[in-house]
Motif scaffolding. Structure first.
Motif, PDB file in Angstrom:
ATOM      1  N   ALA A   1       5.584  -2.578  -8.398  1.00 44.42           N
ATOM      2  CA  ALA A   1       4.679  -3.628  -8.768  1.00 44.42           C
ATOM      3  C   ALA A   1       3.826  -2.969  -9.566  1.00 44.42           C
ATOM      4  O   ALA A   1       3.269  -3.632 -10.628  1.00 44.42           O
ATOM      5  N   GLU A   2       3.693  -1.525  -9.788  1.00 40.47           N
ATOM      6  CA  GLU A   2       2.824  -0.850 -10.866  1.00 40.47           C
ATOM      7  C   GLU A   2       3.419  -1.018 -12.014  1.00 40.47           C
ATOM      8  O   GLU A   2       2.863  -1.220 -13.454  1.00 40.47           O
ATOM      9  N   LYS A   3       5.093  -0.843 -12.289  1.00 39.78           N
ATOM     10  CA  LYS A   3       5.468  -0.961 -13.441  1.00 39.78           C
ATOM     11  C   LYS A   3       6.000  -1.825 -13.909  1.00 39.78           C
ATOM     12  O   LYS A   3       6.467  -1.964 -15.354  1.00 39.78           O
ATOM     13  N   THR A   4       6.248  -2.884 -13.207  1.00 40.21           N
ATOM     14  CA  THR A   4       6.979  -4.130 -13.726  1.00 40.21           C
ATOM     15  C   THR A   4       6.092  -5.463 -13.881  1.00 40.21           C
ATOM     16  O   THR A   4       4.728  -5.181 -13.868  1.00 40.21           O
ATOM     17  N   ASN A   5       6.806  -6.669 -13.905  1.00 38.13           N
ATOM     18  CA  ASN A   5       6.131  -7.907 -14.061  1.00 38.13           C
ATOM     19  C   ASN A   5       4.877  -7.827 -15.128  1.00 38.13           C
ATOM     20  O   ASN A   5       3.897  -7.972 -14.806  1.00 38.13           O
ATOM     21  N   GLY A   6       5.353  -7.597 -16.487  1.00 33.89           N
ATOM     22  CA  GLY A   6       4.529  -7.651 -17.516  1.00 33.89           C
ATOM     23  C   GLY A   6       3.859  -9.043 -17.554  1.00 33.89           C
ATOM     24  O   GLY A   6       2.828  -9.066 -18.298  1.00 33.89           O
ATOM     25  N   ALA A   7       4.580 -10.098 -17.347  1.00 31.39           N
ATOM     26  CA  ALA A   7       4.232 -11.444 -17.494  1.00 31.39           C
ATOM     27  C   ALA A   7       3.089 -11.847 -16.423  1.00 31.39           C
ATOM     28  O   ALA A   7       2.329 -12.818 -16.518  1.00 31.39           O
TER      29      ALA A   7
ATOM     30  N   ASP B   1       0.859  -1.270  -0.126  1.00 31.70           N
ATOM     31  CA  ASP B   1       0.012  -0.035  -0.022  1.00 31.70           C
ATOM     32  C   ASP B   1       0.845   1.299   0.062  1.00 31.70           C
ATOM     33  O   ASP B   1       2.021   1.177  -0.282  1.00 31.70           O
ATOM     34  N   ASP B   2       0.282   2.245   0.463  1.00 27.70           N
ATOM     35  CA  ASP B   2       1.067   3.722   0.412  1.00 27.70           C
ATOM     36  C   ASP B   2       2.010   3.736   1.466  1.00 27.70           C
ATOM     37  O   ASP B   2       2.919   4.348   1.049  1.00 27.70           O
ATOM     38  N   ALA B   3       2.095   2.940   2.410  1.00 26.63           N
ATOM     39  CA  ALA B   3       3.105   2.697   3.199  1.00 26.63           C
ATOM     40  C   ALA B   3       4.348   1.984   2.674  1.00 26.63           C
ATOM     41  O   ALA B   3       5.574   2.469   3.480  1.00 26.63           O
ATOM     42  N   HIS B   4       4.195   1.269   1.495  1.00 24.94           N
ATOM     43  CA  HIS B   4       5.350   0.816   0.880  1.00 24.94           C
ATOM     44  C   HIS B   4       5.364   1.448  -0.439  1.00 24.94           C
ATOM     45  O   HIS B   4       5.412   0.671  -1.494  1.00 24.94           O
ATOM     46  N   ARG B   5       5.500   2.697  -0.482  1.00 20.05           N
ATOM     47  CA  ARG B   5       5.487   3.373  -1.577  1.00 20.05           C
ATOM     48  C   ARG B   5       6.367   2.903  -2.721  1.00 20.05           C
ATOM     49  O   ARG B   5       5.827   2.648  -3.935  1.00 20.05           O
TER      50      ARG B   5
END
Length: 474
Positions: free
Chosen positions: A278-284, A268-272
């Motif tokens: 997580a938002e940008k990577t792991n396209g697979a 969450d926001d506490a782990h910005r």
């Protein structure tokens, strides 16, 4: 004479008393011998730290022709440079050691792979850091271990001592507070502040990744990368890799709870920063743990829990052809090199100096700070770190890449001056340098300063001012 002494004598073709025998090849040793050899640095450290009573000391560098000279170096003559600095504060760089002095600051909450061991127990590491700064970069360094874990107190302390130093190296401060401490100090201090466990480690990881992929014939923009660990080093490595041209959708990061992805309810926001990854990577769209993160990966970069066994070697079986593994946990890597090779690993690197391919920040911070101090840079940007990584990779490539040589090592003195020059030029290009320079000018300056430092140490050893340690007879 023990088995290793006999092995070294045979391998080197020299007498057993030779100070620099050729290192044994792990492939030629039994499993028991491999473990014994891997444990030797720690055993030697217990003896030699006590023998020398620490690793650094303060000595004068100005002449003392006779006692009258103290009227120049101290009262009354010293009042004149004091007044000069009062009129123009930048003259402190001309009159004092500030221009070449760095503080390495730690609270002892994340030391090597040992965790929160406290400020006193952190001192041997910070002293070692200071030793590397001086010998490899010609940079004077003061270890400062703080008796507080409070981020606000750490920030305030560094702010208060900053006038005495040309730069601040934050070290072994736990995640996530290390990110906030760095951000605040970089915004407030008039000197460069960096966290070596972030930018320093990331610099050498990127250099190693560039060359390892070249060695196996893969383009880094096409490579699939798994990062094991989501601490300061791993997050900075991901950031620099992306800045160098690696594709975000080809990168997968795994923390102690599994692969970072937006389906997890604990990010969450506490782990910005984890959330950003997580938002940008792991396209697979991978889910699971380390094993799943490594599946199909061309390269694995691990900066996680010390092993062995943190990463089972059989996980390499699921990687792409010609797999590359960086197991950089200290003091013991996540798996042993011989285990990785048994499962087809083509290029294996660790953070240890006693194994081939030391992907360790010792090849970064001394030279980076050399370049930063020489141009009086205001900060250390990611672009400056990428310039250092690119120069390191280039140095190794020029010498000739092999599975056991993807980055330069500490014995290659010229590399540090080249790296410093690349950093200094990038600082000038970005408008971060107070003094302008060219690559050649900084290379020559850095080479002279670094050369002096190494010659000084050798001279002190030759003349007996540094005692020679002789191992007791077996």
């Amino acid at each position: 004479m023990g088995f290793m002494d006999k092995f070294k004598k045979k391998e080197a073709g020299e007498s057993a008393g030779s100070e620099q025998p050729k290192k044994p090849r792990y492939e030629d040793l039994t499993p028991e011998q491999r473990l014994e050899l891997a444990a030797k640095p720690g055993k030697d450290a217990m003896i030699m730290h006590k023998y020398y009573g620490g690793k650094i000391e303060t000595v004068p560098k100005a002449c003392i022709r006779n006692f009258d000279d103290f009227s120049i170096w101290y009262s009354p003559g010293v009042a004149e440079p004091c007044k000069d600095i009062e009129k123009n504060p930048d003259m402190v760089y001309e009159h004092t050691c500030k221009w070449n002095t760095v503080a390495v600051v730690s609270d002892g909450t994340r030391v090597l792979g040992l965790g929160d061991i406290g400020p006193e127990a952190a001192m041997p590491v910070m002293e070692g850091k200071a030793m590397l700064f001086k010998y490899l970069g010609g940079v004077d360094c003061v270890p400062i271990c703080l008796d507080t874990k409070d981020p606000d107190k750490i920030i305030e302390t560094v702010r208060l001592i900053a006038p005495s130093f040309g730069g601040i190296n934050l070290e072994d401060i736990s995640n996530p507070k290390c990110f906030d401490i760095l951000d605040e100090l970089r915004a407030d201090c008039k000197i460069p502040v960096w966290h070596d466990d972030q930018q320093g480690t990331a610099t050498i990881e990127v250099a190693g990744a560039i060359n390892a992929l070249k060695l196996v014939g893969k383009k880094f923009e096409d490579a699939n990368i798994a990062i094991v660990g989501a601490g300061a080093a791993s997050i900075a490595t991901a950031r620099l890799l992306l800045g160098t041209g690696f594709r975000a959708d080809h990168l997968c990061m795994c923390d102690s709870k599994g692969i970072l992805n937006m389906d997890r309810d604990d990010i969450d926001d506490a782990h910005r920063l984890k959330k950003m990854i997580a938002e940008k990577t792991n396209g697979a769209g991978k889910k699971g743990g380390i094993k799943e993160a490594m599946e199909g990966a061309d390269i694995v970069i691990a900066a996680s829990k010390p092993g062995p066994g943190t990463i089972p070697a059989e996980y390499i079986d699921g990687m792409a052809d010609d797999p590359i593994v960086f197991a950089t946990a200290n003091p013991v890597p996540e798996m042993w090199p011989w285990e990785a090779k048994e499962h087809g690993c083509k290029v294996f690197a660790t953070g240890r100096a006693d194994f081939p391919n030391q992907v360790n920040n010792s090849m970064g911070f001394p030279a980076i700070f050399r370049g930063v101090l020489d141009v009086r840079a205001k900060s250390i940007s990611d672009e400056m770190c990428i310039a250092a990584a690119t120069e390191l990779a280039k140095c190794a490539e020029e010498k000739g890449l092999t599975p056991e040589y993807i980055v330069p090592n500490m014995s290659e003195e010229d590399v540090f001056a080249r790296e410093a020059a690349a950093v200094a030029v990038k600082a000038c290009e970005q408008g971060l340098a107070r003094k302008k320079t060219t690559y050649q000018e900084e290379y020559e300056r850095a080479a002279a300063i670094i050369g002096r430092s190494r010659k000084l140490t050798r001279a002190m050893m030759d003349q007996g001012f540094i005692k020679k340690y002789v191992e007791p007879a077996q």
